[in-house]
Structures are given as C-alpha cells and as structure tokens.
Design an enzyme around this catalytic site. Sequence first.
Site, short mmCIF file in Angstrom:
data_model
loop_
_atom_site.label_atom_id
_atom_site.label_comp_id
_atom_site.label_asym_id
_atom_site.label_seq_id
_atom_site.Cartn_x
_atom_site.Cartn_y
_atom_site.Cartn_z
N HIS A 102 70.59 31.69 55.75
CA HIS A 102 71.85 31.09 55.29
C HIS A 102 72.37 30.11 56.32
O HIS A 102 72.09 30.25 57.52
CB HIS A 102 72.90 32.17 55.04
CG HIS A 102 72.67 32.97 53.79
ND1 HIS A 102 72.71 32.42 52.53
CD2 HIS A 102 72.41 34.29 53.61
CE1 HIS A 102 72.47 33.36 51.62
NE2 HIS A 102 72.28 34.50 52.26
N GLU A 155 76.26 28.65 46.62
CA GLU A 155 76.49 27.23 46.37
C GLU A 155 77.20 26.54 47.53
O GLU A 155 76.90 25.37 47.86
CB GLU A 155 77.28 27.03 45.08
CG GLU A 155 77.45 25.58 44.68
CD GLU A 155 78.11 25.41 43.33
OE1 GLU A 155 78.12 24.27 42.83
OE2 GLU A 155 78.62 26.41 42.78
#
Length: 324
Positions: free
Chosen positions: A52, A123
């Site tokens: 991430h 997103e």
Amino acid sequence: MAETNPVTTAASTPVDFRVFVEPQQGAGYADQLAVAQTAERAGYSAFFRSDHYVAMAGDGLPGPTDSWVTLAGLARETSSIRLGTMVTSATFRHPGPLAISVAQVDEMSGGRVEFGIGAGWFEAEHKAYAIPFPALGERFDRLTEQLEIITGLWATPQGETFDYAGRHYTISESPALPKPAQNPHPPIIIGGGGAKRTPALAARFADEFNIPFVPLETLTEQYARVAAAVEKQGRDKDSLTYSAAFVVCVGRDEDEIARRAAAIGREVDELRSNSPAVGTPGEVVDKLGPFLEAGVQRVYLQVLDMSDLDHVEFFAEQIVPQIG
C-alpha cells in the site's frame, strides 16, 4: 527463542505461524528490518508485508515504502525466513516488470520469496499516486491476465520466447527472463472473500489460499468454495495450503493486553470480538482451536505496532509451543 518448526494440531495438521506488517501506517525500512530479523530469530517461517502507498488511519509518517524494493533489501539482510507480500496489487505494476522484480528478489534471497497478488481495492492510494483504478470487474480481468502472463513468463524454457494476446496486455517475443530461483516458481498466494472469481483464480493459479480478518463461519464457507473450485479444476482439494490472517494483541495479563491495544488505537473488547489472536496465551490457544479444526494450516499474525519487538517474541515463546 531458538528456531522452531511448525507446530502440530491434535489432528496432526502442521500449523505455520508468520508475521505480517502494514508499513504504510507508519514505518520505514529500518523498522521492517527489525521486525523481520526478530521474527527470523524467534522461529517464524515468514515475514510478509502489505502493498500500500497510503495509510488507512493516521499520518503514515515517514511515508510509504515500496514492497518489492523493501523485500529486496530484506533478502540480503536475512538468511532463512521466507519473504512475501500480502498482497501485491495488480493495479500498481505491469505484469512483465513485476515478473522480473519477483524473480530477481527470489534469486537475491536464495529462493525464499512467496508471491501474494490481488486485484487492488483502495481507491485513495491510486488517486494519491496517479495510478489508474478501473472498475472491479476490469481489475479482476487484469489480475487474471497478469497471472497468466507472469506464470507464462516463468514457465517459458530458457532460450525460447513467450507471446500473449489479452484484452488488457499483449506480449510479443519476450525472452521471458530472468527466471526465479524456485522451480517452477515462487509459491503464489491468492485470497479474499469473493464467492466466484476468487475461488476460481485460486484453483487455477494458487499454491495457497488466504482469507483475512473474518469470523469462523465466513472462513469455513469460503474454504469450502475454494476446495470445490480446486476439485473442479482437476486438482486435489488438499493441494492448496489454507491460511488466515488475524490481528495479534497478546500479553501476560490484562494490563499488558490493554497497553498493546492502546498502542494501536484499538479497544480490547473490540479486538477480542474480532480476532482469536487477542488475549492471554491460554485464551488465544483456546480461541485459535476452532479455526485450526476448520482447516487453517497457516496463520499470519498482523503486527500493527512494529516498535514492540517483545510482542513478536512473546507470541513465539508463550503461544506457539502450546498449540499441539
């Protein structure tokens, strides 16, 4: 703690414990190295990290670290622990360069890499770093093509070329190099709770299926779906390793458990209700039992306070030996 082997349940199924971290929440390379080396000394079989670029809570300082750059560094600063992603986002990288990166880190580690990959879901991090974020159906289509390409590149005999024509990716006369150190390739991990496409992808490509942070009933249902898909694919249902991930927060007493919960901004009661890896050693052993009976062969312990190395050691010393 001295090196340990995977413990055995009453059903004689080996249970493998691994450490899993979320560096985007606020950790640099040195923090991850410290956890990986501690986990190696403590006898865990693997160190995994998320993939991430933006923190889900907090400021995320000092900022994100790239998963495969990190694992390349760890490959040279550890000697026996396996290394992997839980999971690489298929939206972040093109399949050809990703196949090269994974193969290279596998060679750098002496064949200790495991390759978790998923469709991507967050997103906000795509918007933050100019990464396209298509609709879910397209993300799964791209993930499928990536798996076809990556495994195809790795399987192509040296000296031959690889071609692929897909809807989203096309490859022409690729030399399909380099090859991973592991043959035929690093273990592939696919996971999630999707009822159809996820089990089907796992059945086609995975060596391991993982489901994170779910109650026992959900885990049992998803394992059954995956096992059915594996058999439909013509594989033995036991040809997959079945794993799960749980937040870990353990301590000698309630005060220590509360201190560790506070350090990650969570309430003890909430943690206890959502993870079997929370509580005193005896409590955790009892709570993990039904998950192991349901088929969990491998447990990823999500360590959210990466500065608390004693926590990593405590679980290995006080809980792992009791599960047998």
